[in-house]
Design a protein around this motif. Structure first.
Motif, short mmCIF file in Angstrom:
data_model
loop_
_atom_site.label_atom_id
_atom_site.label_comp_id
_atom_site.label_asym_id
_atom_site.label_seq_id
_atom_site.Cartn_x
_atom_site.Cartn_y
_atom_site.Cartn_z
N VAL A 92 -6.00 -3.52 -1.25
CA VAL A 92 -4.90 -4.42 -0.91
C VAL A 92 -5.27 -5.11 0.39
O VAL A 92 -5.68 -4.44 1.35
CB VAL A 92 -3.58 -3.64 -0.72
N THR B 244 0.83 -1.20 0.00
CA THR B 244 0.00 0.00 0.00
C THR B 244 0.87 1.26 0.00
O THR B 244 0.61 2.21 -0.76
CB THR B 244 -0.94 0.01 1.21
N THR C 257 -6.46 -0.48 2.46
CA THR C 257 -5.82 -1.70 2.94
C THR C 257 -6.72 -2.38 3.96
O THR C 257 -7.23 -1.72 4.87
CB THR C 257 -4.47 -1.39 3.61
N ARG D 79 0.78 3.98 -3.02
CA ARG D 79 0.45 5.40 -2.78
C ARG D 79 1.55 6.32 -3.28
O ARG D 79 1.28 7.42 -3.77
CB ARG D 79 0.17 5.61 -1.30
N ILE E 177 -6.13 4.12 -2.63
CA ILE E 177 -5.89 2.73 -2.21
C ILE E 177 -6.38 2.53 -0.79
O ILE E 177 -6.19 3.38 0.08
CB ILE E 177 -4.38 2.40 -2.28
#
Length: 227
Positions: A133, A95, A111, A99, A109
């Motif tokens: 993710v 992640t 996580t 980013r 994104i």
């Protein structure tokens, strides 16, 4: 950010990456692609499924992350990419890298992983993210609770696949893969290629390109190889 040393070869500008991405790479100090990156960019940007034999430190996160961010620039707020990782640590590491690649774009994104509260993760998922993710168990939880819509996913990455199966996640991985659109593009990265990895690749990937940049050979007869 630590990447393995690149070899002499084409620069990042040889792969059709946007000026936004190239400027970000320059700011991050990336000079030339590592071997796995140079092998992966073109087939992933072309929409091909890929299998990469790549170890930690080879630059594999950028190998799949940069093409995904590139192709999601300007995308709507649906979840378009899903990246599965065996551990919380790898999910957070990926992640952070994604980013950094997406700086200056609208690609967002989220996580998700076990052992953490649900509400912040749900809020992030419903806030309009392009890439999710996460670890297999928590990804299944969020999918089954309807916390994000998987029907728009265009890219799936299975990172450190051998470690994922060693930790006992094969059933969860296959449940997630079965829930994704069949039209998705898939990438599988693994340091080794045991029989179980080859079976997953044969079942869930379509005519994949094999990206092998290390010395050991793989005997995967049905896969096209690029060096």
């Amino acid at each position: 950010m630590t990447e393995s040393e690149p070899t002499e070869g084409p620069g990042f500008d040889a792969f059709g990456l946007s000026e936004t991405i190239l400027k970000t790479l320059g700011a991050l100090g990336f000079e030339r692609p590592t071997p796995i990156q140079a092998a992966a960019f073109t087939p992933i940007l072309e929409g091909r499924d890929v299998i990469g034999q790549a170890r930690t430190g080879s630059g594999k996160t950028a190998a799949f992350g940069l093409p995904i961010v590139e192709r999601l620039i300007g995308a709507d707020k649906h979840v378009r990419a899903l990246i599965m990782c065996p551990t919380r640590e790898l999910a957070l590491q990926n992640t952070d890298a994604l980013r950094s690649y997406a700086k200056g774009t609208k690609v967002r994104i989220a996580t998700v992983y076990g052992g953490a509260p649900y509400p912040p993760q749900v809020k992030a998922l419903k806030g309009g993210v392009s890439i999710v993710v996460g670890t297999p168990g928590r990804l299944i939880d969020h999918l089954e609770r309807g916390n994000f819509d998987a029907s728009h996913i265009e890219f799936m990455v299975l990172d450190e696949a051998d470690e994922m199966l060693r930790m006992g996640f094969q059933e969860e991985v296959e449940r997630i893969l079965s829930a994704l659109p069949e039209t998705r593009q898939s990438a599988l990265f693994s340091a080794t290629m045991p029989k179980r990895i080859r079976k997953i690749a044969k079942r869930y990937l379509k005519d994949p390109v094999l990206l092998q940049v290390e010395s050991s050979a793989l005997s995967v007869g049905h896969i096209e190889q690029r060096s």
